[in-house]
Structures are given as C-alpha cells and as structure tokens.
Design a protein around this motif. Structure first.
Motif, PDB file in Angstrom:
ATOM      1  N   ASP A  68     -22.427 -22.964 -24.924  1.00 44.91           N
ATOM      2  CA  ASP A  68     -22.701 -22.352 -26.221  1.00 44.91           C
ATOM      3  C   ASP A  68     -22.725 -23.468 -27.268  1.00 44.91           C
ATOM      4  OD1 ASP A  68     -22.312 -19.803 -24.948  1.00 44.91           O
ATOM      5  OD2 ASP A  68     -20.161 -20.008 -25.261  1.00 44.91           O
ATOM      6  N   PRO A  69     -23.477 -23.310 -28.358  1.00 47.15           N
ATOM      7  CA  PRO A  69     -23.484 -24.334 -29.399  1.00 47.15           C
ATOM      8  C   PRO A  69     -22.072 -24.565 -29.961  1.00 47.15           C
ATOM      9  CG  PRO A  69     -25.109 -22.629 -29.864  1.00 47.15           C
ATOM     10  CD  PRO A  69     -24.297 -22.165 -28.705  1.00 47.15           C
ATOM     11  N   ALA A  70     -21.775 -25.810 -30.327  1.00 53.94           N
ATOM     12  CA  ALA A  70     -20.465 -26.131 -30.892  1.00 53.94           C
ATOM     13  C   ALA A  70     -20.252 -25.426 -32.229  1.00 53.94           C
ATOM     14  CB  ALA A  70     -20.323 -27.636 -31.044  1.00 53.94           C
ATOM     15  N   SER A  71     -21.318 -25.159 -32.983  1.00 60.55           N
ATOM     16  CA  SER A  71     -21.233 -24.452 -34.264  1.00 60.55           C
ATOM     17  C   SER A  71     -22.107 -23.208 -34.197  1.00 60.55           C
ATOM     18  CB  SER A  71     -21.728 -25.329 -35.404  1.00 60.55           C
ATOM     19  OG  SER A  71     -20.926 -26.481 -35.498  1.00 60.55           O
ATOM     20  N   PRO A  72     -21.649 -22.099 -34.795  1.00 63.94           N
ATOM     21  CA  PRO A  72     -22.471 -20.879 -34.751  1.00 63.94           C
ATOM     22  C   PRO A  72     -23.741 -21.045 -35.577  1.00 63.94           C
ATOM     23  CG  PRO A  72     -20.520 -20.523 -36.100  1.00 63.94           C
ATOM     24  CD  PRO A  72     -20.392 -21.888 -35.490  1.00 63.94           C
ATOM     25  N   PRO A  73     -24.858 -20.490 -35.105  1.00 60.13           N
ATOM     26  CA  PRO A  73     -26.118 -20.580 -35.859  1.00 60.13           C
ATOM     27  C   PRO A  73     -26.095 -19.638 -37.063  1.00 60.13           C
ATOM     28  CG  PRO A  73     -26.423 -19.233 -33.924  1.00 60.13           C
ATOM     29  CD  PRO A  73     -25.007 -19.751 -33.861  1.00 60.13           C
ATOM     30  N   SER A  74     -26.918 -19.938 -38.037  1.00 57.57           N
ATOM     31  CA  SER A  74     -27.063 -19.048 -39.204  1.00 57.57           C
ATOM     32  C   SER A  74     -28.499 -18.616 -39.302  1.00 57.57           C
ATOM     33  CB  SER A  74     -26.679 -19.775 -40.480  1.00 57.57           C
ATOM     34  OG  SER A  74     -25.304 -19.828 -40.631  1.00 57.57           O
ATOM     35  N   PRO A  75     -28.788 -17.431 -39.675  1.00 63.01           N
ATOM     36  CA  PRO A  75     -27.870 -16.296 -39.737  1.00 63.01           C
ATOM     37  C   PRO A  75     -27.723 -15.671 -38.355  1.00 63.01           C
ATOM     38  CG  PRO A  75     -30.023 -15.585 -40.465  1.00 63.01           C
ATOM     39  CD  PRO A  75     -30.140 -17.064 -40.139  1.00 63.01           C
ATOM     40  N   PRO A  76     -26.607 -14.952 -38.144  1.00 64.81           N
ATOM     41  CA  PRO A  76     -26.442 -14.264 -36.865  1.00 64.81           C
ATOM     42  C   PRO A  76     -27.337 -13.028 -36.807  1.00 64.81           C
ATOM     43  CG  PRO A  76     -24.619 -13.747 -38.317  1.00 64.81           C
ATOM     44  CD  PRO A  76     -25.468 -14.773 -39.027  1.00 64.81           C
ATOM     45  N   PRO A  77     -27.590 -12.491 -35.630  1.00 64.29           N
ATOM     46  CA  PRO A  77     -28.371 -11.249 -35.543  1.00 64.29           C
ATOM     47  C   PRO A  77     -27.595 -10.084 -36.146  1.00 64.29           C
ATOM     48  CG  PRO A  77     -27.474 -11.808 -33.406  1.00 64.29           C
ATOM     49  CD  PRO A  77     -27.139 -12.960 -34.321  1.00 64.29           C
ATOM     50  N   HIS A  85     -16.948 -11.533 -37.688  1.00 61.92           N
ATOM     51  CA  HIS A  85     -17.702 -11.774 -36.464  1.00 61.92           C
ATOM     52  C   HIS A  85     -18.226 -13.208 -36.406  1.00 61.92           C
ATOM     53  CE1 HIS A  85     -17.792  -7.390 -36.610  1.00 61.92           C
ATOM     54  NE2 HIS A  85     -18.124  -7.407 -35.328  1.00 61.92           N
ATOM     55  N   LEU A  86     -18.277 -13.758 -35.194  1.00 65.12           N
ATOM     56  CA  LEU A  86     -18.946 -15.033 -34.927  1.00 65.12           C
ATOM     57  C   LEU A  86     -19.890 -14.820 -33.759  1.00 65.12           C
ATOM     58  CD1 LEU A  86     -16.414 -18.003 -35.120  1.00 65.12           C
ATOM     59  CD2 LEU A  86     -18.416 -17.595 -36.540  1.00 65.12           C
ATOM     60  N   TYR A  87     -21.076 -15.405 -33.853  1.00 68.26           N
ATOM     61  CA  TYR A  87     -22.117 -15.241 -32.829  1.00 68.26           C
ATOM     62  C   TYR A  87     -22.494 -16.608 -32.271  1.00 68.26           C
ATOM     63  CZ  TYR A  87     -26.826 -14.585 -30.945  1.00 68.26           C
ATOM     64  OH  TYR A  87     -27.923 -14.585 -30.148  1.00 68.26           O
ATOM     65  N   PHE A  88     -22.568 -16.709 -30.943  1.00 73.86           N
ATOM     66  CA  PHE A  88     -22.996 -17.929 -30.276  1.00 73.86           C
ATOM     67  C   PHE A  88     -24.010 -17.571 -29.189  1.00 73.86           C
ATOM     68  CE2 PHE A  88     -18.756 -18.852 -31.836  1.00 73.86           C
ATOM     69  CZ  PHE A  88     -18.885 -20.132 -32.366  1.00 73.86           C
ATOM     70  N   PRO A  89     -25.261 -18.037 -29.285  1.00 74.42           N
ATOM     71  CA  PRO A  89     -26.196 -17.831 -28.176  1.00 74.42           C
ATOM     72  C   PRO A  89     -25.838 -18.780 -27.031  1.00 74.42           C
ATOM     73  CG  PRO A  89     -27.207 -19.169 -29.870  1.00 74.42           C
ATOM     74  CD  PRO A  89     -25.861 -18.770 -30.391  1.00 74.42           C
ATOM     75  N   THR A  90     -26.075 -18.354 -25.821  1.00 76.02           N
ATOM     76  CA  THR A  90     -25.854 -19.221 -24.667  1.00 76.02           C
ATOM     77  C   THR A  90     -27.114 -20.050 -24.469  1.00 76.02           C
ATOM     78  OG1 THR A  90     -24.390 -17.571 -23.708  1.00 76.02           O
ATOM     79  CG2 THR A  90     -25.246 -19.258 -22.222  1.00 76.02           C
ATOM     80  N   VAL A  91     -26.959 -21.378 -24.372  1.00 77.03           N
ATOM     81  CA  VAL A  91     -28.126 -22.257 -24.326  1.00 77.03           C
ATOM     82  C   VAL A  91     -28.439 -22.792 -22.934  1.00 77.03           C
ATOM     83  CG1 VAL A  91     -27.960 -22.905 -26.751  1.00 77.03           C
ATOM     84  CG2 VAL A  91     -26.745 -24.263 -25.048  1.00 77.03           C
ATOM     85  N   ALA A  92     -27.490 -22.728 -22.008  1.00 76.23           N
ATOM     86  CA  ALA A  92     -27.732 -23.218 -20.644  1.00 76.23           C
ATOM     87  C   ALA A  92     -26.649 -22.674 -19.737  1.00 76.23           C
ATOM     88  CB  ALA A  92     -27.716 -24.740 -20.610  1.00 76.23           C
TER      89      ALA A  92
END
Length: 190
Positions: A68-77, A85-92
């Motif tokens: 997962d990214p070290a920092s959450p992306p902006s904006p979350p879905p 809430h915190l959102y992290f997409p899985t990248v690999a």
C-alpha cells in the motif's frame, strides 16, 4: 462411425467440457494481517496475510503479500471518506493458496484492491481483487478471478501507534476455470 469410437469421442468431449467450465467458488477464512519488512515497491508499506479456511475448493491456507502507498492518496473515494477514515489502494501483491491435497493456487493482486480504515469503529475493511495465475496439482493451468472481502481488527500496535498485527476474517468469492469438477476436495459441500 463405430459405436466404440462414438463413445470414446463423447467421453473426450465431456471431460474437456468439465475442465473448461467456470466454477463459482465461495470460501471463508480467518487469520492475521501483519506488517512485513519486505519491500515490494519504493514508498510503500508491505503487509502479509496468513489465513486458513474452507469452502467450495476444500480446506486451505493462504499466504499473501501486498503493498500500500506509504501516504494515503487525496482525495479518497466516497466509499471511504470522512474525518475518521483513511484509504489506501493496494498497488502490488500476490499470494498462494495451499489445499489439503497439496495442490497450490497462485494469484496476483489486481486493480480496485484497497483498505479503508475506520478509526471511529476501530476496524478496517479490506477488499482485494485477485487474478488467478495458475497453480500445481489440480490447479495446473487454472485461471479466473476472485475477491477477498475482510474485516481487520487491531491486536498489537508499535511505539508510534501504528497497527502491526490485526485479526483478519472474511469471504473469498469468484470463479475459477481449469479445475475438473469432482477434483475440488469438497465439491459443493461447503
């Protein structure tokens, strides 16, 4: 055509049809998710899942690594937004299912996988999409797509307050092709 040749042809076509069918699967699993020191990609955090379960394909264990990214992306879905809430997409990532008969089923993480942490509720919702990439034994040449939906509950925190160990319970659903019906350990007894 001779009757014996006709029967042989029908049997061959029937067996090929059984192997080519898409089989819906549903499995339940539980275990742990923990932080890993393995680095799958730069600027990511890697987690490891260790699960055991049962279902359509029989009893299994599952080991998976994902980043997962070290920092959450902006904006979350919109499905994971709000002040708690915190959102992290899985990248690999990828994993291996091991079944009771020793057969292995391999998977790779695909787009749309993510974790949504809800601090107010004290849980995280994990959704991981997998592409089946093959396997051994009865899963040699298998293909398909499955999704794990799980709830994570913190068990242990590090000195900075980050979760390093969580319970992990959920369901795996999807379809698999290339596995003969009747070779799946449990058939439909789940």
């Amino acid at each position: 055509m001779k009757p014996i040749a006709t029967v042989a042809l029908m049997l061959n076509l029937g067996v090929a049809g059984v192997y080519a069918q898409q089989k819906p699967i549903k499995m339940t699993a539980s275990g742990t998710l923990e932080v890993s020191t393995i680095s799958l990609q730069p600027n990511t955090n890697t987690d490891e899942q260790n699960l055991a379960g049962n279902g359509t394909l029989g009893p299994f264990t599952f080991r998976e690594l994902h980043a997962d990214p070290a920092s959450p992306p902006s904006p979350p879905p919109s499905t994971c937004s709000g002040p708690t809430h915190l959102y992290f997409p899985t990248v690999a990532g990828g994993g291996v299912f091991r079944f009771q008969d020793g057969s292995l089923l391999t998977v790779g993480v695909t787009a749309g996988s993510s974790i949504c942490i809800d601090f107010m509720a004290g849980v995280a919702h994990l959704t991981t999409n997998y592409q089946i990439t093959g396997g051994t034994g009865r899963f040699k040449g298998a293909s398909g797509a499955i999704t794990l939906t799980a709830i994570l509950t913190p068990v242990l925190f590090n000195a900075s307050g980050g979760v390093v160990l969580a319970t992990d319970t959920g369901e795996i659903q999807g379809t698999v092709s290339g596995v003969a019906i009747g070779e799946d350990g449990q058939d439909e007894r789940h």
